[in-house]
Design a protein around this motif. Sequence first.
Motif, PDB file in Angstrom:
ATOM      1  N   ARG A 158       0.833  -1.207   0.000  1.00  0.00           N
ATOM      2  CA  ARG A 158       0.000   0.000   0.000  1.00  0.00           C
ATOM      3  C   ARG A 158       0.867   1.255   0.000  1.00  0.00           C
ATOM      4  O   ARG A 158       0.573   2.250  -0.659  1.00  0.00           O
ATOM      5  CB  ARG A 158      -0.854   0.056   1.271  1.00  0.00           C
ATOM      6  N   ILE A 159       1.927   1.188   0.810  1.00  0.00           N
ATOM      7  CA  ILE A 159       2.815   2.345   0.940  1.00  0.00           C
ATOM      8  C   ILE A 159       3.495   2.648  -0.388  1.00  0.00           C
ATOM      9  O   ILE A 159       3.523   3.794  -0.830  1.00  0.00           O
ATOM     10  CB  ILE A 159       3.849   2.108   2.060  1.00  0.00           C
ATOM     11  N   SER A 160       4.016   1.583  -1.031  1.00  0.00           N
ATOM     12  CA  SER A 160       4.758   1.849  -2.270  1.00  0.00           C
ATOM     13  C   SER A 160       3.832   2.137  -3.450  1.00  0.00           C
ATOM     14  O   SER A 160       4.259   2.673  -4.462  1.00  0.00           O
ATOM     15  CB  SER A 160       5.695   0.669  -2.589  1.00  0.00           C
ATOM     16  N   ASP A 161       2.540   1.794  -3.287  1.00  0.00           N
ATOM     17  CA  ASP A 161       1.572   2.084  -4.356  1.00  0.00           C
ATOM     18  C   ASP A 161       1.240   3.568  -4.481  1.00  0.00           C
ATOM     19  O   ASP A 161       0.729   4.010  -5.502  1.00  0.00           O
ATOM     20  CB  ASP A 161       0.263   1.304  -4.132  1.00  0.00           C
ATOM     21  N   VAL A 162       1.496   4.321  -3.408  1.00  0.00           N
ATOM     22  CA  VAL A 162       1.190   5.753  -3.467  1.00  0.00           C
ATOM     23  C   VAL A 162       2.353   6.472  -4.129  1.00  0.00           C
ATOM     24  O   VAL A 162       3.488   6.373  -3.669  1.00  0.00           O
ATOM     25  CB  VAL A 162       0.969   6.327  -2.044  1.00  0.00           C
ATOM     26  N   PRO A 163       2.104   7.158  -5.238  1.00  0.00           N
ATOM     27  CA  PRO A 163       3.189   7.857  -5.912  1.00  0.00           C
ATOM     28  C   PRO A 163       3.846   8.887  -4.991  1.00  0.00           C
ATOM     29  O   PRO A 163       3.167   9.519  -4.173  1.00  0.00           O
ATOM     30  CB  PRO A 163       2.489   8.567  -7.080  1.00  0.00           C
ATOM     31  N   GLU A 164       5.141   9.025  -5.123  1.00  0.00           N
ATOM     32  CA  GLU A 164       5.937   9.898  -4.255  1.00  0.00           C
ATOM     33  C   GLU A 164       5.347  11.299  -4.130  1.00  0.00           C
ATOM     34  O   GLU A 164       5.251  11.855  -3.046  1.00  0.00           O
ATOM     35  CB  GLU A 164       7.371   9.986  -4.786  1.00  0.00           C
ATOM     36  N   GLU A 165       4.908  11.854  -5.255  1.00  0.00           N
ATOM     37  CA  GLU A 165       4.451  13.253  -5.230  1.00  0.00           C
ATOM     38  C   GLU A 165       3.171  13.431  -4.408  1.00  0.00           C
ATOM     39  O   GLU A 165       2.936  14.486  -3.838  1.00  0.00           O
ATOM     40  CB  GLU A 165       4.265  13.817  -6.643  1.00  0.00           C
ATOM     41  N   GLU A 166       2.367  12.346  -4.308  1.00  0.00           N
ATOM     42  CA  GLU A 166       1.124  12.463  -3.542  1.00  0.00           C
ATOM     43  C   GLU A 166       1.352  12.354  -2.037  1.00  0.00           C
ATOM     44  O   GLU A 166       0.486  12.622  -1.242  1.00  0.00           O
ATOM     45  CB  GLU A 166       0.142  11.367  -3.963  1.00  0.00           C
ATOM     46  N   ARG A 167       2.573  11.929  -1.676  1.00  0.00           N
ATOM     47  CA  ARG A 167       2.833  11.721  -0.253  1.00  0.00           C
ATOM     48  C   ARG A 167       3.092  13.033   0.465  1.00  0.00           C
ATOM     49  O   ARG A 167       2.952  13.133   1.664  1.00  0.00           O
ATOM     50  CB  ARG A 167       4.057  10.832  -0.070  1.00  0.00           C
TER      51      ARG A 167
END
Lengths: 219, 182
Positions: A74-83
């Motif tokens: 789940r964590i790696s599924d979120v694109p970096e820019e959205e974090r």
Amino acid sequence: MNMTIKHHLTDPLLMAYAAGNLPEAFGLVVATHVSMCDECRARLASFEAVGGAVLEETDTCEMAEDSFAATMKRISDVPEEERITAPATTAEDALLPKPLREYVGGDIDAVEWKSVGGRVRQAILPTSKDASVRLLYIPAGVAVPDHGHRGTELTLVLQGAFEDEADVFGPGDVEVANEELEHTPVAAPGHDCICLAATDAPLRFSGLIPRLAQPFLGI
Amino acid sequence: MTEKDTVDTRWSEMVARVKTERDETAFAELFAHFAPRVKAFLMKSGADPALAEECAQDVMATLWHKAHLFDPERASVATWVFTIARNRRIDALRKNRRPEPEDLTWGPEHEPEQDEAIALQQESEKLGTALAALPEKQRMLIQRAYFGDMSHSEIAEETGLPLGTIKSRIRLALDRLRHEMK
């Protein structure tokens, strides 16, 4: 920060908000008041600390076998820019605190007022149906029609002041009224009064005409 | 462990390691402790096991992504996780928006002050001990209020929990924050 706030939220309201159990309409009044009042912000944080203690004490419940791996995915599924969360922008000169601006879709000039008679205007804000919340615009010196309550009503002053049989309420003050209170709020002279009012029951006006009009006003 | 160290300060060090180093070992420890509690909390709030599992994973992923927003001067890790889980519950079970107060954030350069953070964590532990020491009936009432199956009550007035100390601690942090933002 407003140092002159005299009328604060009650413990049961802050606790219910901390626990996540208030109707959305009441939650909006609480979030708006807390945005203006450090005293209640600190009290709210202490009720959230009780929530933390309750969570810590809760019995545990077994996680699914692949739970940790699934969470890492789940964590790696979120694109970096959205974090990266956008920095909180505080509009210094806005009249409405941020939680309210999010419901209005802008500051006070974005409010779509509707007349409810006697030069009083209102704007109902969209929330879940278990309670309702509206902005009220009461010209200086004008009274809101006499009404009692079947449930709980919270009224938060954003600008100006109003007086009723109970007290005077200025910017940041919140009045918590229950069924016993039959009151006639009057906007104090000098400044038009803008408040945020939430109720969990339809308002009951004392006069016949307003009562007939009630279904059309949506309050 | 020095005398000053508490379980809570240890958790907040773990969150700091997730924040600065993306440390998966620290995250695994946080996960092992908090995920099963969050899942239980959600099930007691009415979620079925599958939904509770999914939401608990979500809550832990949020902890990872928002580690930089955790402020040890204003909350313990347990309290912070509780607020994330609560918001996820409102979203998943009640399908409501939750109006949130305007946030007060420190400037980007801010480093939490160790003493303040430790004091807050210690008081959080004291609160936990006080909660555990309440008579069974009162403790159940509080739990039910936070699990969400009680909508209104005068519980807050009846419990006599030492909320004042936590409150003055948070108040102090707010004052410092206001001062720093000037």
